[in-house]
Scaffold this motif. Structure first.
Motif, PDB file in Angstrom:
ATOM      1  N   LEU A 156       0.827  -1.214   0.000  1.00 20.40           N
ATOM      2  CA  LEU A 156       0.000   0.000   0.000  1.00 20.40           C
ATOM      3  C   LEU A 156       0.859   1.262   0.000  1.00 20.40           C
ATOM      4  N   VAL A 157       1.965   1.212   0.735  1.00 24.51           N
ATOM      5  CA  VAL A 157       2.864   2.383   0.756  1.00 24.51           C
ATOM      6  C   VAL A 157       3.455   2.599  -0.639  1.00 24.51           C
ATOM      7  N   LYS A 158       3.822   1.494  -1.275  1.00 26.59           N
ATOM      8  CA  LYS A 158       4.336   1.623  -2.654  1.00 26.59           C
ATOM      9  C   LYS A 158       3.260   2.227  -3.554  1.00 26.59           C
ATOM     10  N   GLY A 159       2.030   1.776  -3.372  1.00 30.31           N
ATOM     11  CA  GLY A 159       0.930   2.315  -4.182  1.00 30.31           C
ATOM     12  C   GLY A 159       0.806   3.816  -4.015  1.00 30.31           C
ATOM     13  N   ALA A 160       0.871   4.276  -2.755  1.00 29.96           N
ATOM     14  CA  ALA A 160       0.753   5.723  -2.495  1.00 29.96           C
ATOM     15  C   ALA A 160       1.904   6.479  -3.157  1.00 29.96           C
ATOM     16  N   ALA A 161       3.112   5.926  -3.019  1.00 26.68           N
ATOM     17  CA  ALA A 161       4.282   6.600  -3.602  1.00 26.68           C
ATOM     18  C   ALA A 161       4.181   6.634  -5.131  1.00 26.68           C
ATOM     19  N   PHE A 162       3.748   5.517  -5.708  1.00 24.77           N
ATOM     20  CA  PHE A 162       3.668   5.462  -7.179  1.00 24.77           C
ATOM     21  C   PHE A 162       2.555   6.391  -7.706  1.00 24.77           C
ATOM     22  N   GLY A 163       1.453   6.454  -6.969  1.00 22.85           N
ATOM     23  CA  GLY A 163       0.368   7.359  -7.363  1.00 22.85           C
ATOM     24  C   GLY A 163       0.836   8.803  -7.323  1.00 22.85           C
ATOM     25  N   PHE A 164       1.551   9.135  -6.263  1.00 22.30           N
ATOM     26  CA  PHE A 164       2.087  10.497  -6.122  1.00 22.30           C
ATOM     27  C   PHE A 164       3.010  10.825  -7.292  1.00 22.30           C
ATOM     28  N   ILE A 165       3.913   9.892  -7.597  1.00 25.75           N
ATOM     29  CA  ILE A 165       4.876  10.122  -8.692  1.00 25.75           C
ATOM     30  C   ILE A 165       4.138  10.266 -10.030  1.00 25.75           C
ATOM     31  N   ALA A 166       3.179   9.371 -10.261  1.00 26.97           N
ATOM     32  CA  ALA A 166       2.470   9.373 -11.554  1.00 26.97           C
ATOM     33  C   ALA A 166       1.760  10.706 -11.789  1.00 26.97           C
ATOM     34  N   ALA A 167       1.028  11.177 -10.770  1.00 25.99           N
ATOM     35  CA  ALA A 167       0.281  12.434 -10.947  1.00 25.99           C
ATOM     36  C   ALA A 167       1.233  13.626 -11.005  1.00 25.99           C
ATOM     37  N   LEU A 168       2.267  13.578 -10.163  1.00 20.08           N
ATOM     38  CA  LEU A 168       3.225  14.701 -10.144  1.00 20.08           C
ATOM     39  C   LEU A 168       3.883  14.883 -11.512  1.00 20.08           C
ATOM     40  N   MET A 169       4.297  13.761 -12.115  1.00 19.21           N
ATOM     41  CA  MET A 169       4.976  13.867 -13.420  1.00 19.21           C
ATOM     42  C   MET A 169       4.011  14.380 -14.502  1.00 19.21           C
ATOM     43  N   GLY A 170       2.769  13.914 -14.445  1.00 19.87           N
ATOM     44  CA  GLY A 170       1.768  14.401 -15.409  1.00 19.87           C
ATOM     45  C   GLY A 170       1.585  15.905 -15.286  1.00 19.87           C
ATOM     46  N   CYS A 171       1.442  16.356 -14.035  1.00 18.25           N
ATOM     47  CA  CYS A 171       1.231  17.794 -13.813  1.00 18.25           C
ATOM     48  C   CYS A 171       2.476  18.601 -14.185  1.00 18.25           C
ATOM     49  N   TYR A 172       3.640  18.105 -13.786  1.00 20.78           N
ATOM     50  CA  TYR A 172       4.880  18.864 -14.029  1.00 20.78           C
ATOM     51  C   TYR A 172       5.113  19.050 -15.536  1.00 20.78           C
ATOM     52  N   PHE A 173       5.042  17.960 -16.268  1.00 20.17           N
ATOM     53  CA  PHE A 173       5.318  18.072 -17.711  1.00 20.17           C
ATOM     54  C   PHE A 173       4.193  18.815 -18.438  1.00 20.17           C
ATOM     55  N   GLY A 174       2.973  18.668 -17.963  1.00 17.38           N
ATOM     56  CA  GLY A 174       1.861  19.423 -18.552  1.00 17.38           C
ATOM     57  C   GLY A 174       2.038  20.920 -18.363  1.00 17.38           C
ATOM     58  N   MET A 175       2.350  21.307 -17.139  1.00 18.66           N
ATOM     59  CA  MET A 175       2.505  22.735 -16.831  1.00 18.66           C
ATOM     60  C   MET A 175       3.714  23.349 -17.549  1.00 18.66           C
ATOM     61  N   ASN A 176       4.708  22.519 -17.840  1.00 21.61           N
ATOM     62  CA  ASN A 176       5.917  23.036 -18.473  1.00 21.61           C
ATOM     63  C   ASN A 176       5.993  22.699 -19.959  1.00 21.61           C
ATOM     64  N   SER A 177       4.842  22.404 -20.526  1.00 21.90           N
ATOM     65  CA  SER A 177       4.807  22.056 -21.954  1.00 21.90           C
ATOM     66  C   SER A 177       5.167  23.266 -22.813  1.00 21.90           C
ATOM     67  N   SER A 178       5.798  22.983 -23.951  1.00 19.85           N
ATOM     68  CA  SER A 178       6.050  24.071 -24.900  1.00 19.85           C
ATOM     69  C   SER A 178       4.847  24.177 -25.838  1.00 19.85           C
TER      70      SER A 178
END
Lengths: 258, 248
Positions: free
Chosen positions: A201-223
């Protein structure tokens, strides 16, 4: 030789700069946890999109993986007369490793790409600027609800994936390999420890955090342009997948070897 | 009153704004004209804080925009974006009432919907449009929804970024008339960016021409045709020959 060193140096510096940018982005996103206003409707929508609508793909991935794992362990175990360990190894393999990692990767494919493409398109079409002019902070409205929803929803998905994966192994074990149904379930339950489930479950939480964070980060910094959206989407999925696998190694070390 | 003093902004080696000095009086409708890529959109984005300036000062009613409390400052503005910038995931009425559904201007949902429908009516759209999604509307309708959103919270200052781009001449005329009427009716200060000379004549009280990162000419619309400025003349008559190079 100097050119090679310069190229290595430039790559390292670029990587460090990217890590710095992501760290600042993460800190900014999380800082909004403690600063209202909050957008519960956006959070609920994200929870539904990330959690509920990912259930079919998680379920299908888990059941086929559990079944294949049972077949592999049976075939491999037969080489040294250890066919009987199928229930235990399927359980430990699914709960400790395959459940969280496969769910994490499926979420990276389904959710990270969707978040990155959506936010990048919003940026390209000036919707992010429009949010600002409407007195709405994009990090509060777009990023935080998605990160929070993924961090809470993915452990649940991992739990569901673990159970379905074990059921996949159970079906193959009892229907195809001739295991006794009651004995299979007893062996599974008896062999699992609380630490296995908590780590999953801890891995799930960490992976969910990473997955959404990367989506948001690259989306917000899109050219700009369609190419920018495409690049943001691709980069987000690659980064999320690599970071999920790296985080998996670190968390496995932390849970099972320290 | 909006006042820009020596505002500069560069993107790498591209010096887009090279010392802008411009004043827009309260209740005035200023139209900024200039070639593509001359920095017109950047100019209004600097006022809103969407783009940071490198140097200079921007004040609104004497308050430096970089020091003004962000929410209260932005609550005074409305903006119509070039492409509409409507939120795809929300129905039309929620786009229009976006500001009224959250934040400091939040109203009850029913009241916000009523206001949205009234604003849609103001821009010539019926209540049947309210529950549709932006993707289901034509370009002209999207522009009008965006205009309704810009005026929904009755802002004191409204920015229009290329309001008629991509529209046919009739729809352009409709949008121009709407902008003029709304600005006059609300007594709002307006800055419009456009290449469309029919928009300029319909909307403007004063005109500022941006060229090479500076305000090349600034004056009342009535003096535009007799300015004697060769750059302005070439631009308003759309001539390929003149001091502005055709290939940039």
């Amino acid at each position: 030789m100097m050119r090679l060193l310069a190229a290595i140096g430039a790559t390292v510096l670029a990587a460090l700069a990217a890590i710095g940018r992501i760290a600042i982005f993460t800190a900014q996103a999380l800082s909004h946890l403690f600063r209202p206003p909050y957008y519960p409707r956006e959070f609920a929508v994200a929870l539904l999109q990330i959690g509920y609508f990912s259930l079919p793909v998680v379920g299908l991935t888990a059941i086929f993986t559990g079944g294949a794992l049972a077949l592999q362990i049976y075939a491999g175990g037969a080489r040294f007369s250890a066919e009987a360990v199928v229930p235990q190894i399927v359980a430990i393999g699914m709960v400790r490793e395959l459940g969280p990692v496969l769910v994490g990767l499926m979420i990276a494919a389904r959710v990270t790409s969707s978040i990155a493409a959506e936010i990048a398109t919003m940026k390209v079409t000036e919707q992010i600027d429009a949010l600002v002019t409407l007195s709405t902070h994009p990090m509060k409205y777009l990023t935080l609800p998605r990160i929070l929803a993924a961090t809470l929803a993915v452990p649940v998905l991992v739990g569901v994936g673990d159970i379905i994966g074990i059921m996949g192994g159970y079906l193959v074990g009892t229907e195809r390999l001739g295991f006794n149904a009651a004995a299979y379930l007893t062996n599974t339950v008896d062999f699992l420890e609380a630490r296995d489930i908590i780590s999953s479950l801890v891995k799930g939480a960490a992976f969910g955090f990473i997955a959404a964070l990367m989506g948001c980060y690259f989306g917000m910094n899109s050219s700009r342009g369609a190419m920018g959206v495409g690049r943001a989407t691709k980069s987000s999925v690659v980064a999320a997948a690599v970071l999920i696998l790296a985080a998996n190694f670190i968390l496995t070390e932390a849970f099972f070897t320290l | 009153m909006i006042e820009l003093s020596n505002v500069t902004r560069s993107f790498g080696s591209n010096h887009v704004l090279r010392g802008i000095n411009l004043t827009v009086e309260k209740g005035q409708s200023l139209v900024v004209i200039g070639g593509s890529g001359s920095g017109k959109s950047v100019l209004i984005k600097t006022i809103l804080g969407l783009v940071e300036i490198d140097s200079g000062t921007i004040t609104v009613d004497g308050v430096d925009v970089s020091r003004a409390p962000r929410d209260a400052f932005l609550a005074r503005f409305g903006m119509l974006f070039q492409g509409g910038a409507l939120f795809d995931s929300l129905p039309v009425w929620q786009n229009v009432a976006f500001r009224l559904l959250r934040g400091s201007l939040k109203r009850p949902r029913d009241e916000a919907r009523e206001i949205a429908i009234e604003k849609l009516r103001r821009v010539g759209l019926g209540p049947e449009v309210a529950d549709r999604y932006p993707a289901e509307l034509s370009g002209g309708m999207q522009k009008r929804v965006s205009l309704a959103r810009a005026i929904a919270a009755e802002p004191e200052i409204i920015f229009f970024d290329e309001p008629t781009t991509g529209l046919d001449p009739i729809m352009s005329g409709v949008i121009n008339d709407l902008i003029r009427e709304i600005v006059t009716e609300m007594g709002a200060t307006a800055i419009t960016i456009t290449h469309d000379m029919s928009s300029v004549r319909a909307i403007a009280d004063t005109i500022a021409m941006l060229y090479a990162g500076k305000i090349r000419w600034h004056g009342p619309v009535a003096q535009m045709d007799t300015s004697g400025d060769p750059y302005l003349d070439q631009f308003i008559h759309g001539r390929a020959e003149g001091p502005i190079p055709a290939i940039r």
